[in-house]
Design an enzyme around this catalytic site. Structure first.
Site, short mmCIF file in Angstrom:
data_model
loop_
_atom_site.label_atom_id
_atom_site.label_comp_id
_atom_site.label_asym_id
_atom_site.label_seq_id
_atom_site.Cartn_x
_atom_site.Cartn_y
_atom_site.Cartn_z
N LYS A 243 5.99 4.47 4.16
CA LYS A 243 4.95 5.52 3.81
C LYS A 243 5.30 7.02 4.36
O LYS A 243 6.16 7.18 5.45
CB LYS A 243 3.70 5.39 4.27
CG LYS A 243 2.89 4.38 3.02
CD LYS A 243 1.50 3.93 3.05
CE LYS A 243 1.20 3.01 2.13
NZ LYS A 243 -0.15 2.50 2.43
N ARG A 282 1.96 -5.46 4.53
CA ARG A 282 2.36 -5.41 3.05
C ARG A 282 3.71 -4.55 3.16
O ARG A 282 3.77 -3.22 3.63
CB ARG A 282 1.41 -4.69 2.33
CG ARG A 282 1.42 -4.49 0.80
CD ARG A 282 0.23 -3.71 0.37
NE ARG A 282 0.74 -3.45 -1.02
CZ ARG A 282 1.33 -2.40 -1.57
NH1 ARG A 282 1.65 -1.43 -0.69
NH2 ARG A 282 1.52 -2.22 -2.91
N1 PMM Z 1 -0.69 0.92 0.03
C1 PMM Z 1 -0.23 1.21 -1.16
C2 PMM Z 1 -0.46 0.41 -2.51
N2 PMM Z 1 -1.36 -0.78 -2.13
N3 PMM Z 1 -2.62 -1.99 -0.82
C3 PMM Z 1 -3.11 -2.17 0.63
N4 PMM Z 1 -3.96 -3.09 0.90
N5 PMM Z 1 -2.71 -1.28 1.61
C4 PMM Z 1 -1.91 -0.38 1.44
O1 PMM Z 1 -1.65 0.39 2.42
C5 PMM Z 1 -1.44 0.10 0.33
C6 PMM Z 1 -1.78 -0.82 -0.97
C7 PMM Z 1 0.76 2.37 -1.64
O2 PMM Z 1 2.05 2.04 -1.19
P1 PMM Z 1 3.31 1.93 -2.14
O3 PMM Z 1 3.33 2.89 -3.33
O4 PMM Z 1 4.58 1.86 -1.40
O5 PMM Z 1 2.89 0.47 -2.89
#
Ligand code: PMM
Length: 303
Positions: A243, A282
């Site tokens: 991030k 994640r």
């Molecule tokens: N961050 C992203 C997408 N989905 N879901 C959860 N539960 N927590 C998060 O911090 C989260 C998520 C955005 O990040 P990405 O675009 O790298 O997937």
């Protein structure tokens, strides 16, 4: 191509996949490893996700990448069809479903535990029908009011993520007097709507929502105070991988580190999150984060 074919964790995402594996019984949430933090691998089936550059918007390459993460040791694969980056365009539910449902189905057939990353109750329902075992919703219930009833009806685990506003406005809502206390209060308030709809406490997984309506220093403060979240009586998911706040930490010559240079710091966060009791992290890169989790578990006396 045969989408059940994969080589564990090797080669570029688009390389041919020579190993064919037969379908396996569907994985269950209860089968997640008990002695350590779980790893949720990120599969964004989008043309514009900020952190993987929209690499996996083609169906075959998305499935291949999901299988690679699974065979490399991801305990879950989180499949999303809509970018959640600040300012991202909203994707119609039909388009979102077209992107993710074949991917969910194939990964489930291969034996992966799949979560669906969606803010739409209709998409969540279809993904659960296709075998997804977890619904991961980053909306903070600021998007689809039908979500609590759907989660109650299906009885699946649900990731309740803190976020203020939507993708277009969340960056304007990052003013907090006490970010930890306010995020916890707001999570409790949304959680009560799920309880009112009949969702059971054991279905809820909490996520402080790093990067969603938070500035860099607020993300670090939330991580520093992780025990305030693990003390809320639910499993806690941490989504820090690649991030922006990692990019700005690793700033070089005035420039934030590019996404492809953020995996080592991500793994350090995974180790610390695991040590402080995260249920799951994640992440994009399975190998480095799985090693980090295992080292943290061994440090803590687990496996
Ligand atoms: N961050 C992203 C997408 N989905 N879901 C959860 N539960 N927590 C998060 O911090 C989260 C998520 C955005 O990040 P990405 O675009 O790298 O997937």
């Amino acid at each position: 191509m045969d989408s059940l074919a994969a080589t564990p964790g090797t080669g570029p995402a688009t390389s041919p996949l020579p190993v064919v594996r037969p379908p396996r019984p569907a994985a269950k949430f209860e089968d997640l490893p008990a002695g350590r933090t779980a790893l949720m691998g990120i599969l964004n089936v989008t043309p514009d996700s900020f952190s993987d550059g929209g690499q996996f918007d083609d169906l075959d390459s998305a499935i291949s990448h999901g299988l690679r993460m699974f065979y490399a040791g991801a305990d879950m694969v989180d499949v999303g069809g809509e970018s959640t980056r600040p300012g991202a365009e909203q994707v119609p539910a039909e388009e979102e479903q077209k992107r993710i449902l074949p991917v969910v189905e194939t990964l489930v057939k291969a034996g992966a535990l799949v979560s669906v990353d969606t803010m739409n109750a209709a998409t969540a329902a279809k993904a659960v029908d296709a075998g997804a075992a977890i619904v991961n919703d980053v909306s903070g219930l600021n998007f689809d009011p039908k979500m609590p009833a759907l989660i109650a009806e299906r009885g699946v685990p649900y990731v309740l993520t803190h976020r203020r506003g939507d993708a277009g406005t969340m960056d304007q809502h990052a003013d907090y007097d006490d970010v930890t206390a306010e995020v916890i209060e707001e999570l409790k308030s949304v959680r009560s709507k799920f309880f009112d709809a009949g969702v059971k406490p054991e279905q809820i997984i909490l996520d402080p929502g790093l990067g969603f309506s938070k500035r860099a220093e607020q993300n670090w403060e939330l991580l520093r105070n992780m025990e305030a979240f693990t003390g809320m009586g639910h499993p806690v998911l941490i989504g820090a991988s690649r991030k922006r706040f990692i990019g700005t930490l690793l700033v070089d010559a005035g420039k934030a580190a590019p996404v492809e240079e953020r995996d080592q710091a991500t793994a350090a966060i995974s180790a610390l999150a695991a040590h402080h009791g995260a249920w799951a992290v994640r992440v994009h890169d399975v190998a480095s984060n799985l090693d980090a989790i295992k080292a943290a578990a061994a440090w803590g006396g687990g496996r």
